[in-house]
Structures are given as C-alpha cells and as structure tokens.
Enzyme design. Sequence first.
Site, mmCIF file in Angstrom:
data_model
loop_
_atom_site.group_PDB
_atom_site.id
_atom_site.type_symbol
_atom_site.label_atom_id
_atom_site.label_comp_id
_atom_site.label_asym_id
_atom_site.label_seq_id
_atom_site.Cartn_x
_atom_site.Cartn_y
_atom_site.Cartn_z
ATOM 1 N N GLY A 7 0.967 -0.707 0.150
ATOM 2 C CA GLY A 7 -0.413 -0.047 0.462
ATOM 3 C C GLY A 7 0.842 1.340 0.027
ATOM 4 O O GLY A 7 1.030 1.304 0.729
ATOM 5 N N GLY A 9 0.246 4.349 -0.754
ATOM 6 C CA GLY A 9 0.766 5.287 -1.260
ATOM 7 C C GLY A 9 1.026 6.638 -0.561
ATOM 8 O O GLY A 9 2.008 7.073 -0.940
ATOM 9 N N GLY A 12 2.925 5.518 2.563
ATOM 10 C CA GLY A 12 3.705 4.002 2.093
ATOM 11 C C GLY A 12 5.080 4.511 1.519
ATOM 12 O O GLY A 12 5.843 4.480 1.643
ATOM 13 N N ASN A 102 -5.044 3.885 10.475
ATOM 14 C CA ASN A 102 -5.409 4.350 11.126
ATOM 15 C C ASN A 102 -6.264 3.251 12.074
ATOM 16 O O ASN A 102 -6.443 2.406 10.962
ATOM 17 C CB ASN A 102 -5.569 5.253 11.385
ATOM 18 C CG ASN A 102 -4.854 6.957 11.286
ATOM 19 O OD1 ASN A 102 -4.561 6.840 12.330
ATOM 20 N ND2 ASN A 102 -5.904 7.888 10.065
ATOM 21 N N ALA A 128 0.888 13.295 5.182
ATOM 22 C CA ALA A 128 2.024 12.661 3.833
ATOM 23 C C ALA A 128 0.514 12.972 2.983
ATOM 24 O O ALA A 128 -0.412 13.121 3.216
ATOM 25 C CB ALA A 128 2.182 11.304 3.534
ATOM 26 N N LYS A 184 -5.566 7.951 19.552
ATOM 27 C CA LYS A 184 -4.794 8.558 18.994
ATOM 28 C C LYS A 184 -6.895 8.189 17.887
ATOM 29 O O LYS A 184 -7.401 8.941 17.738
ATOM 30 C CB LYS A 184 -4.245 7.707 17.675
ATOM 31 C CG LYS A 184 -4.025 8.746 16.461
ATOM 32 C CD LYS A 184 -3.352 8.186 15.357
ATOM 33 C CE LYS A 184 -3.244 8.974 14.485
ATOM 34 N NZ LYS A 184 -3.050 8.443 13.198
ATOM 35 N N ASN A 188 -9.611 10.500 16.597
ATOM 36 C CA ASN A 188 -9.604 10.821 15.490
ATOM 37 C C ASN A 188 -11.007 10.194 15.643
ATOM 38 O O ASN A 188 -12.478 11.649 14.409
ATOM 39 C CB ASN A 188 -9.458 9.482 14.799
ATOM 40 C CG ASN A 188 -8.027 10.525 14.348
ATOM 41 O OD1 ASN A 188 -7.253 11.316 14.385
ATOM 42 N ND2 ASN A 188 -6.625 9.088 13.875
ATOM 43 N N ASN A 192 -12.457 13.855 13.433
ATOM 44 C CA ASN A 192 -12.847 13.065 11.544
ATOM 45 C C ASN A 192 -14.099 12.895 11.448
ATOM 46 O O ASN A 192 -14.295 13.743 10.575
ATOM 47 C CB ASN A 192 -12.126 11.733 11.724
ATOM 48 C CG ASN A 192 -10.532 11.844 11.877
ATOM 49 O OD1 ASN A 192 -9.963 12.718 12.073
ATOM 50 N ND2 ASN A 192 -9.946 11.082 10.975
ATOM 51 N N SER A 255 -8.711 13.396 7.817
ATOM 52 C CA SER A 255 -8.416 13.085 6.397
ATOM 53 C C SER A 255 -10.233 11.928 6.227
ATOM 54 O O SER A 255 -9.951 12.389 5.183
ATOM 55 C CB SER A 255 -7.445 11.607 6.308
ATOM 56 O OG SER A 255 -8.104 11.190 8.048
HETATM 57 P P1 NAD Z 1 -3.637 6.616 0.564
HETATM 58 O O1 NAD Z 1 -5.046 5.983 -0.507
HETATM 59 O O2 NAD Z 1 -2.511 6.945 -0.257
HETATM 60 O O3 NAD Z 1 -2.729 5.483 -0.053
HETATM 61 C C1 NAD Z 1 -2.875 3.630 0.082
HETATM 62 C C2 NAD Z 1 -3.049 2.849 -1.115
HETATM 63 O O4 NAD Z 1 -2.965 1.479 -1.194
HETATM 64 C C3 NAD Z 1 -2.784 3.248 -2.536
HETATM 65 O O5 NAD Z 1 -1.894 3.520 -3.015
HETATM 66 C C4 NAD Z 1 -3.688 2.080 -2.720
HETATM 67 O O6 NAD Z 1 -3.577 2.052 -4.442
HETATM 68 C C5 NAD Z 1 -3.245 1.088 -2.133
HETATM 69 N N1 NAD Z 1 -3.803 -0.145 -1.742
HETATM 70 C C6 NAD Z 1 -5.238 -0.625 -2.532
HETATM 71 N N2 NAD Z 1 -5.098 -1.399 -2.562
HETATM 72 C C7 NAD Z 1 -4.672 -2.078 -2.352
HETATM 73 C C8 NAD Z 1 -4.516 -3.398 -2.565
HETATM 74 N N3 NAD Z 1 -5.041 -4.599 -2.525
HETATM 75 N N4 NAD Z 1 -3.122 -4.087 -2.206
HETATM 76 C C9 NAD Z 1 -1.593 -2.919 -2.405
HETATM 77 N N5 NAD Z 1 -1.958 -1.313 -1.999
HETATM 78 C C10 NAD Z 1 -2.968 -1.266 -2.151
HETATM 79 O O7 NAD Z 1 -3.706 6.042 2.318
HETATM 80 P P2 NAD Z 1 -3.117 7.337 2.556
HETATM 81 O O8 NAD Z 1 -3.520 8.720 2.810
HETATM 82 O O9 NAD Z 1 -1.547 7.181 2.455
HETATM 83 O O10 NAD Z 1 -3.150 6.198 4.744
HETATM 84 C C11 NAD Z 1 -2.267 5.431 4.740
HETATM 85 C C12 NAD Z 1 -2.926 4.376 6.028
HETATM 86 O O11 NAD Z 1 -2.534 5.475 7.122
HETATM 87 C C13 NAD Z 1 -4.402 4.838 6.587
HETATM 88 O O12 NAD Z 1 -4.680 3.894 7.416
HETATM 89 C C14 NAD Z 1 -4.752 6.123 6.941
HETATM 90 O O13 NAD Z 1 -5.533 6.304 8.036
HETATM 91 C C15 NAD Z 1 -4.289 6.558 7.708
HETATM 92 N N6 NAD Z 1 -2.533 7.449 7.545
HETATM 93 C C16 NAD Z 1 -2.087 8.361 7.543
HETATM 94 C C17 NAD Z 1 -1.944 9.522 7.301
HETATM 95 C C18 NAD Z 1 -2.075 10.915 6.043
HETATM 96 O O14 NAD Z 1 -1.768 11.659 6.491
HETATM 97 N N7 NAD Z 1 -1.907 10.722 4.531
HETATM 98 C C19 NAD Z 1 -1.053 9.740 8.859
HETATM 99 C C20 NAD Z 1 -1.453 8.646 9.402
HETATM 100 C C21 NAD Z 1 -2.357 7.296 9.094
#
Ligand code: NAD
Length: 314
Positions: A7, A9, A12, A102, A128, A184, A188, A192, A255
């Site tokens: 994952g 995104g 990640g 989260n 991120a 946390k 949230n 949220n 988010s």
């Molecule tokens: P995001 O949507 O940007 O990234 C998730 C990624 O997972 C995407 O690129 C998607 O294509 C991929 N994905 C979906 N299905 C998949 C699969 N079957 N196999 C592999 N990859 C797959 O989300 P994010 O913002 O990066 O959030 C990820 C986690 O981190 C969530 O639980 C979020 O709550 C948590 N989080 C996010 C932030 C932030 O600032 N963005 C901060 C703290 C925690």
Amino acid sequence: MRIAVLGAGAMGSVFGARLALGGAKVTLLDVNAAHLAAIAARGLIADLDGTEHRLPLAAMTPADFTGPADLVLLFTKVFHTDAALGAIKGALGDAMVLTLQNGIGNAERIAAHLPADRVILGLTMTPAEFLAPGRVASHGAATTRFYSADGQARPILDDLVAVMRKGGIDAKADPEIQAAIWEKAAFNCAMNAICALTDGTPGGIGALPEALTLAQDTAAEGIAVARASGIAASGERVRALIDHAAAHHLLHAPSMLQDRKAGRRTEIDALNAAIAERGAALGIPVPINRMLTTLVRLAEAMPAYRQNTAGARP
Ligand code: NAD
C-alpha cells in the site's frame, strides 16, 4: 533490512522513501498502475521537509512480489488490508508485518493472515500527501511509535527504530502502544467524524462550545470502551489533544473530511463503528459513536442512492 511497503500511497511512499534513505532495501507494492509506471520511469519523487529526493525504488503489484522480506509495512486503507495481505500470501515467508494504519482492530485483521507473534502494531502522526503518480510530500516532524502486538520485546524493533531514525523518522519502540492507539482513535472518532459531516475544522469546533462538548463526549465514549477492554488509555490526554487541536489546528481538514469531499470511502468502520460495536458488546453506552457512524455511512451512501433514483418523483 528488506522492507516491502504494502500500500504505497501517500503514507506508504513517504515511509518507503525515508526507509530507503535510512539504508533499507525497499520494495513498493501497490495496485495503482499509474503510480507504479511513474516510479518505474522516473523513480519515486519525494519532497521531504522541502528537500526533493528522487529514489529508484523497486515498485510492483502485490501479485508480482515474490519476496523475500524481513518486514512488510502495511499502509493500505484499513478496508483493503485483507485483499492486500491475501495477494502476497505466497511471498510472506516468515516476515514480520508492521501496521501504522489508523483506527483499532488492525492487529486482529493482520493476525487472520499470519501468526499473531509476527505482528507489530503502531501509529504515526507523520503527515503525507499524494501529489501525483510517482510524487509524494511530507512536511513536519512527527512521532512514530510501535511495538510487538503480543507485548514481547524483539531485536527487530530496535533495528527498525535505527533504520527509521537514520531516514529522518522520529521513531520509538513503545510497550504502551495499545493505549496510544486507542487515544489516537478516540481523538479521530471525535474530530474526523464531526468535521466530515459538517465540512468543519478543529478550529470551527472550538469556536462553538456545544460542538467542542460533543467532540469531548465522543472521545470519552472511546476511552470508556478502551478501559473496559483492559487498555489503560488516558481520557485526560485525549481531552487535552482535542482542546489543542481546537485552539491551534484552526483550518486543518481531517482525512475523513478529505475522503468525503473526494467521494472516497472513509475509514469509519475502524473508528466510530468499531467503538460502537465494541461498546455494545461490553455494555458500555456509546450512543454518540453509533449516531456518528450512521450519519457518516448515510453521507457515503447518498450519492449512489441519488444516482440510482435519478428521475424518480421527489
Ligand atoms: P492512500 O489512499 O494514499 O494509500 C493507500 C494505498 O493503498 C493506495 O496507493 C492504494 O492504491 C493502495 N491499495 C489499495 N488496495 C491495495 C491492495 N489490495 N494491495 C496493495 N495496495 C493497495 O492512503 P494514506 O493516506 O496513505 O493512508 C494509509 C493509512 O495511513 C490509513 O489507514 C490512514 O488512515 C493512515 N494515516 C494516514 C495519514 C496521512 O497523513 N495521509 C496519517 C496518519 C495515518
């Protein structure tokens, strides 16, 4: 350390970049074809605190990954955990799996795929942003904490802290991780869900006394459920966090609000819904979290309902 980020995104990719800068051999695994193609063509471009890094990381779909990995860092949205872990089943070997997602229930979701003593549970406050395929950004130091889900000390925790710190992540192995995760999550659940339903912000909540009371009461239900589950989460710490956000994060868009505005699925199931379900099972009153869950689910379902009933009489 060989780390597969499952994952890749916003979070990640930012963590993948920092782990690579810390000396890990990183492979990014994702199902976003445009993102994978951009990384293959130009490398991952990560703006970290204003410095642009171009990192030639391996990137592929989970189905193409054959391993081996010492650690899988799980960073899909919570509702994609099962599909993602299922897709790398044959490549998992004896890798540990770290989740910094989260919400609550993440360790249990992972433990459905591998022995519970290989799960590392954590949280991060790192922000991120996914700017475009192949391009992410993160600004501002923020803590990342984790520990073995079974509470055992393991050498990999210290190794991971060292790699993360070298890559610029403020990492810490924290035996009290369960309490931190529930605190946390309680925060949230309040900020949220209320912001997602009202197009609100923490500052807006702080400006309306009854909204601030609603936020505090929402979080208090979560803390009561945590404590009834045997987790020493602190209501005082969460109250202070909410007061701080209301006074300082005036225009921050949580988010869940961003997901609602973009028409994306929210992580309500791992937040308010999880509190409501666990509270009901434990006999702890959770009326606010139950109501917020229903309202967020209704808000998520309405666009499809409108589309399906277009043309019907009002
Ligand atoms: P995001 O949507 O940007 O990234 C998730 C990624 O997972 C995407 O690129 C998607 O294509 C991929 N994905 C979906 N299905 C998949 C699969 N079957 N196999 C592999 N990859 C797959 O989300 P994010 O913002 O990066 O959030 C990820 C986690 O981190 C969530 O639980 C979020 O709550 C948590 N989080 C996010 C932030 C932030 O600032 N963005 C901060 C703290 C925690």
